[in-house]
Write a protein that holds these residues in place. Structure first.
Motif, short mmCIF file in Angstrom:
data_model
loop_
_atom_site.label_atom_id
_atom_site.label_comp_id
_atom_site.label_asym_id
_atom_site.label_seq_id
_atom_site.Cartn_x
_atom_site.Cartn_y
_atom_site.Cartn_z
N ASP A 1 0.81 -1.22 0.00
CA ASP A 1 0.00 0.00 0.00
C ASP A 1 0.85 1.27 0.00
OD1 ASP A 1 -2.65 -1.27 0.20
OD2 ASP A 1 -1.94 -1.94 2.16
N TRP A 2 1.99 1.21 -0.64
CA TRP A 2 2.86 2.38 -0.63
C TRP A 2 2.21 3.60 -1.30
CZ3 TRP A 2 6.26 3.32 2.68
CH2 TRP A 2 7.06 2.30 3.21
N LYS A 3 1.47 3.38 -2.35
CA LYS A 3 0.83 4.50 -3.05
C LYS A 3 -0.10 5.26 -2.11
CE LYS A 3 -2.06 5.59 -7.07
NZ LYS A 3 -2.80 5.04 -8.24
N GLU A 4 -0.89 4.51 -1.33
CA GLU A 4 -1.84 5.14 -0.41
C GLU A 4 -1.14 5.87 0.73
OE1 GLU A 4 -1.95 2.13 -1.60
OE2 GLU A 4 -3.95 1.73 -2.42
N VAL A 5 -0.09 5.23 1.28
CA VAL A 5 0.61 5.84 2.41
C VAL A 5 1.38 7.08 1.98
CG1 VAL A 5 2.31 5.45 4.24
CG2 VAL A 5 0.75 3.61 3.59
N GLU A 6 2.03 7.00 0.84
CA GLU A 6 2.77 8.17 0.33
C GLU A 6 1.82 9.32 0.02
OE1 GLU A 6 6.66 6.74 -2.05
OE2 GLU A 6 4.81 5.79 -2.74
N SER A 7 0.68 8.99 -0.58
CA SER A 7 -0.28 10.02 -0.94
C SER A 7 -0.85 10.71 0.30
CB SER A 7 -1.43 9.39 -1.75
OG SER A 7 -2.44 10.34 -2.01
N HIS A 8 -1.17 9.93 1.33
CA HIS A 8 -1.78 10.52 2.53
C HIS A 8 -0.77 11.35 3.33
CE1 HIS A 8 -4.61 10.91 5.86
NE2 HIS A 8 -3.58 10.70 6.66
N THR A 9 0.46 10.85 3.46
CA THR A 9 1.45 11.54 4.30
C THR A 9 2.17 12.67 3.58
OG1 THR A 9 3.21 9.98 3.69
CG2 THR A 9 1.85 9.43 5.63
N GLY A 10 2.20 12.60 2.25
CA GLY A 10 2.96 13.58 1.49
C GLY A 10 4.46 13.32 1.52
N LEU A 11 4.84 12.15 2.02
CA LEU A 11 6.24 11.76 2.10
C LEU A 11 6.54 10.68 1.08
CD1 LEU A 11 6.46 11.43 5.99
CD2 LEU A 11 7.23 13.39 4.62
N ASN A 12 7.82 10.58 0.66
CA ASN A 12 8.16 9.50 -0.25
C ASN A 12 8.49 8.24 0.54
OD1 ASN A 12 10.97 9.52 0.50
ND2 ASN A 12 11.29 11.25 -0.89
N ARG A 13 8.65 7.13 -0.16
CA ARG A 13 8.84 5.85 0.50
C ARG A 13 10.07 5.84 1.40
NH1 ARG A 13 8.56 0.23 -2.86
NH2 ARG A 13 6.84 1.46 -3.74
N GLU A 14 11.17 6.39 0.93
CA GLU A 14 12.40 6.39 1.72
C GLU A 14 12.24 7.15 3.02
OE1 GLU A 14 12.21 7.01 -1.57
OE2 GLU A 14 13.04 5.05 -2.15
N GLU A 15 11.52 8.28 2.96
CA GLU A 15 11.30 9.07 4.18
C GLU A 15 10.44 8.30 5.18
OE1 GLU A 15 11.31 13.69 2.68
OE2 GLU A 15 9.65 12.41 2.01
N ILE A 16 9.41 7.63 4.67
CA ILE A 16 8.51 6.87 5.54
C ILE A 16 9.26 5.71 6.19
CG2 ILE A 16 6.43 5.43 5.62
CD1 ILE A 16 5.44 7.18 3.21
#
Length: 235
Positions: A108-123
């Motif tokens: 669910d990376w697309k959903e998490v990145e979209s909601h947080t406004g952060l990229n995968r590496e930052e998360i």
């Protein structure tokens, strides 16, 4: 429902019957509830009271499951109080755990990145550099709820839960993170997966974790995941 009180380690606990063999205790004062539940759970476990079959902590209370029918709550509490010291001099320190996670297996990376406004590496950095406390366990066997996740990566649960989540999946559900001990349905946003098995029915206890323990996630590659998963299958 009849209720009374129990004093454990200088703190008062309200007691009520949950069912014919189970008493529910909750802190009379509402200060620092979760840490109080973790501490009291460990103290009760250390007392090893023979007639208590199980001690089940939750966010607001602890369930005590007895090996007999509780006829009178007040009589049971009087008997229990006699077996407990009101002051304990030492509590076992929390264990520390490292859980390996392959974030490449997140669903669910697309959903998490979209909601947080952060990229995968930052998360991943925020998720893996935090030390968590094990808040409680459920809703399925081996599911571990963790407290302490940074608010900046909080993400709502999925609107449409999945019917099947692989065992070991690591997810975010609102302001919490945690992972699945068994394959099961679930609605958390999956951001990775651990190759290790943390719930085994034949083991006692079936999981190495206890409430109040500390835990960190360590990122691994997909190649490392597959290698470790294969080792675990052969062991």
């Amino acid at each position: 429902m009849m209720s009374t009180s129990l004093r454990i380690n200088g703190r008062n606990w309200e007691v009520s019957a949950l069912d014919e063999r189970t008493l529910l205790i909750g802190p009379a004062d509402k200060v620092d509830i979760l840490s109080g539940i973790h501490e009291t759970t460990k103290l009760l476990e250390q007392c090893d009271i023979s007639e208590i079959l199980d001690i089940i902590p939750a966010y607001q209370s602890i369930a005590l499951v007895f090996d007999h029918v509780v006829i009178d709550v007040k009589d049971e509490i009087r008997s229990l109080q006699k077996q407990l010291s009101t002051e304990f001099s030492q509590i076992s320190p929390p264990k520390k755990h490292e859980v390996l996670v392959c974030y490449e297996l997140g669903l669910d990376w697309k959903e998490v990145e979209s909601h947080t406004g952060l990229n995968r590496e930052e998360i991943i950095k925020k998720h893996s550099e935090t030390e968590y406390s094990i808040a409680t366990m459920g809703f399925t066997p081996g599911f571990v709820y963790l407290e302490g996740m940074l608010a900046s990566i909080s993400t709502p649960r999925r609107q449409n839960p999945r019917t099947k989540i692989p065992a070991g999946s690591v997810g975010i559900g609102g302001s919490q993170t945690g992972f699945y001990g068994l394959e099961s349905p679930g609605g958390w946003q999956i951001i990775g997966r651990t190759p290790n098995t943390y719930f085994r029915v034949g083991d006692y206890p079936p999981t190495p974790f206890s409430v109040g323990d500390k835990l960190r996630f360590t990122p691994i590659s997909k190649q490392e995941f597959e290698s470790l998963e294969q080792e675990n299958r052969l062991s």
